[in-house]
Design an enzyme around this catalytic site. Structure first.
Site, PDB file in Angstrom:
ATOM      1  N   GLY A 172       0.821  -1.204   0.000  1.00 29.37           N
ATOM      2  CA  GLY A 172       0.000   0.000   0.000  1.00 29.37           C
ATOM      3  C   GLY A 172       0.852   1.250   0.000  1.00 29.37           C
ATOM      4  O   GLY A 172       2.001   1.238  -0.473  1.00 29.37           O
ATOM      5  N   SER A 173       0.337   2.317   0.546  1.00 29.38           N
ATOM      6  CA  SER A 173       1.018   3.605   0.512  1.00 29.38           C
ATOM      7  C   SER A 173       2.228   3.619   1.445  1.00 29.38           C
ATOM      8  O   SER A 173       2.307   2.845   2.406  1.00 29.38           O
ATOM      9  CB  SER A 173       0.052   4.723   0.911  1.00 29.38           C
ATOM     10  OG  SER A 173      -0.285   4.625   2.280  1.00 29.38           O
ATOM     11  N   VAL A 229       1.305   4.589   5.308  1.00 27.02           N
ATOM     12  CA  VAL A 229       0.665   3.502   6.048  1.00 27.02           C
ATOM     13  C   VAL A 229       1.642   2.341   6.223  1.00 27.02           C
ATOM     14  O   VAL A 229       1.724   1.726   7.293  1.00 27.02           O
ATOM     15  CB  VAL A 229      -0.619   3.043   5.331  1.00 27.02           C
ATOM     16  CG1 VAL A 229      -1.224   1.835   6.044  1.00 27.02           C
ATOM     17  CG2 VAL A 229      -1.636   4.171   5.266  1.00 27.02           C
ATOM     18  N   GLU A 235       5.570  -3.460   0.946  1.00 27.05           N
ATOM     19  CA  GLU A 235       5.788  -2.892  -0.386  1.00 27.05           C
ATOM     20  C   GLU A 235       5.013  -1.593  -0.461  1.00 27.05           C
ATOM     21  O   GLU A 235       3.793  -1.586  -0.266  1.00 27.05           O
ATOM     22  CB  GLU A 235       5.340  -3.871  -1.464  1.00 27.05           C
ATOM     23  CG  GLU A 235       6.159  -5.150  -1.522  1.00 27.05           C
ATOM     24  CD  GLU A 235       7.628  -4.902  -1.809  1.00 27.05           C
ATOM     25  OE1 GLU A 235       7.937  -3.884  -2.473  1.00 27.05           O
ATOM     26  OE2 GLU A 235       8.462  -5.693  -1.374  1.00 27.05           O
ATOM     27  N   GLU A 293       4.624   9.921  -5.326  1.00 26.27           N
ATOM     28  CA  GLU A 293       3.883   9.032  -6.214  1.00 26.27           C
ATOM     29  C   GLU A 293       2.458   9.561  -6.334  1.00 26.27           C
ATOM     30  O   GLU A 293       1.690   9.553  -5.369  1.00 26.27           O
ATOM     31  CB  GLU A 293       3.886   7.609  -5.650  1.00 26.27           C
ATOM     32  CG  GLU A 293       3.221   6.593  -6.559  1.00 26.27           C
ATOM     33  CD  GLU A 293       3.215   5.210  -5.935  1.00 26.27           C
ATOM     34  OE1 GLU A 293       3.446   4.238  -6.668  1.00 26.27           O
ATOM     35  OE2 GLU A 293       2.967   5.101  -4.714  1.00 26.27           O
TER      36      GLU A 293
END
Length: 459
Positions: free
Chosen positions: A209-210, A213, A231, A357
């Site tokens: 995820g982000s 987080v 990741e 991103e």
């Protein structure tokens, strides 16, 4: 007691179409789910390699049997273009089939004792319950490439999907649960409350995820002594040298910018043109992006469908506001959260496109004096997931392999695309912990124990 949270998953191509509404169970229910999985895990492990292998193979067959339904659900719930949704379902089945052979792999080694008599053994054993937190953009493949290796080595699994992909996760769980013992694979719906509880209660944690987080997940798991991998995205570059096939490179890069509206951690967001490649690439890439089919994800011809939500669409517009636009930069009319594939140039240093991103179909075109300069630009950002390098020069390609600070380098290929039988992951803020996928995943979901077997009697 805090009141339960209600989540709604809607069709991003038609936000009036409600796919699913559900109430999150809360932290206590999350912990209870983990405990029930822990109780089921012992029997799953003791069932033996043949049972686990057969079950995972049966999941692969069941996914294939439900392929059309699963692809249609991914199109509806997360706006994945139909061609990509079909490919994801096929990959999902292949992942389960690949790991169905893993229970028969060697689980350790035998060594001679330094003292003479006896044996020394190393043996891989499961952690117990694997807590998996997954995003919405690959609602079937990512849960599968985490769950399948975890199950193969004998763990039970609790999956907390992103709220936007809960219907996909539940349907996948129904398929998996047809052939696995009760409690071995469970979906935990919800949001941050349930995710936090899952991280703290599990025996091993895998997150995608982000970045923000993911870093919080890593801190929580580490504080509890729980093995964790995360990741967390990328800010990926495509480097194009003057000797490259410019039209072919442009086609690859356009697909990596605009495919699934750029909602992939491996999407290209920076295009670095070296020397004389700049002018022809500017023209070819702009033309390629303008030709990308944008529209209804249920149309087999669509490449760039909607973004996942209004906020995601607005972030794309905000990111390109005031910049020099070479292609795109518009929001198509009609329902759904769409943005045209966009290429910008003359981006000032420090701009968010060069440091964050955006997760949409937008990329910045940047000039570089030479390959060394292009490598420095590529390596200058906080993330380091994947770089694509386009050239006919083998020496340049090898130089890129040696000096690019990214976990993956793809030569004359789009930055997007994952080989599930090879390790996947990045450097810096892109990844934490061991690699995902391939045989590397088996090691992450297990711990190695060392045994000393000494004779009861000496001669």
């Amino acid at each position: 007691m805090p009141s339960p949270s209600t989540f709604t998953s809607v069709n991003p191509a038609d936000p009036a179409d409600v796919v699913l509404t559900f109430t999150a169970p809360g932290a206590f229910a999350a912990v209870d789910t983990v405990e029930r999985a822990r109780a089921a895990q012992a029997g799953w492990l003791l069932g033996g390699a043949a049972a686990r292998s057969s079950a995972l193979g049966a999941v692969a067959a069941a996914v294939e049997a439900a392929a059309a339904e699963l692809a249609a659900l991914a199109v509806r719930e997360v706006g994945k273009p139909l061609a990509e949704a079909r490919a994801e379902v096929a990959r999902t089945a292949a992942i389960w089939r690949y790991y169905a052979q893993a229970p028969y792999d060697p689980v350790g080694a035998v060594h001679e004792s330094a003292a003479g008599a006896g044996l020394l053994l190393s043996r891989r054993r499961p952690h117990g319950v694997a807590g998996l937190i997954t995003p919405w953009n690959f609602p079937l493949a990512i849960p599968s490439w985490k769950a399948a290796p975890a199950l193969a080595v004998g763990n039970a699994v609790v999956l907390k999907p992103a709220p936007e992909a809960t219907a996909c996760a539940r349907r996948l769980a129904e398929i998996v649960q047809q052939v696995l013992p009760a409690g071995v694979f469970t979906v935990l719906p919800g949001g941050a409350t349930e995710g936090n509880a899952l991280v703290s209660a599990s025996d091993v944690v895998s997150f995608t995820g982000s970045t923000g987080v993911g870093q919080a997940v890593v801190r929580t798991a580490t504080a509890h002594g729980i093995p964790v991998q995360a990741e967390m995205g990328g800010l990926n570059a495509a480097i194009v040298l003057p000797d490259a096939d410019i039209d072919r490179a442009a086609a690859h890069i356009a697909a990596a910018i605009a495919g699934y509206a750029g909602q992939k951690c491996t999407a290209t967001s920076r295009v670095i043109a070296v020397g004389a490649a700049l002018d022809p690439l500017r023209e070819a890439l702009g033309e390629a992006l303008r030709a990308v089919p944008v529209g209804d994800p249920a149309d087999p011809a669509t490449v760039c469908g909607p973004l996942i939500g209004a906020r995601a669409r607005d972030q794309v517009g905000d990111a390109v506001h005031g910049l020099s636009v070479l292609a795109g930069g518009t929001v198509p009319d009609g329902p759904g959260w769409y943005a045209a594939p966009t290429l910008v140039e003359k981006v000032p240093p420090g701009h968010r496109l060069l440091s964050e991103e955006v997760f949409g179909p937008v990329a910045a075109l940047l000039p570089a004096e030479g390959l060394d300069h292009a490598v420095r630009i590529t390596n200058s950002v906080p993330h380091g997931l994947v770089t694509s390098l386009h050239t006919a020069d083998l020496d340049a390609a090898l130089g890129g392999l040696d000096h690019l600070d990214t976990g993956m380098v793809r030569i004359n290929a789009p930055s997007t695309g994952v080989d599930f039988h090879l390790p996947f992951g990045g450097t810096k803020a892109s990844s934490h912990g061991p690699r995902e996928q391939g045989r590397a995943a088996l090691d992450f979901y297990a711990t190695t124990r060392t045994y000393t077997l000494a004779p009861a009697k000496t001669a």
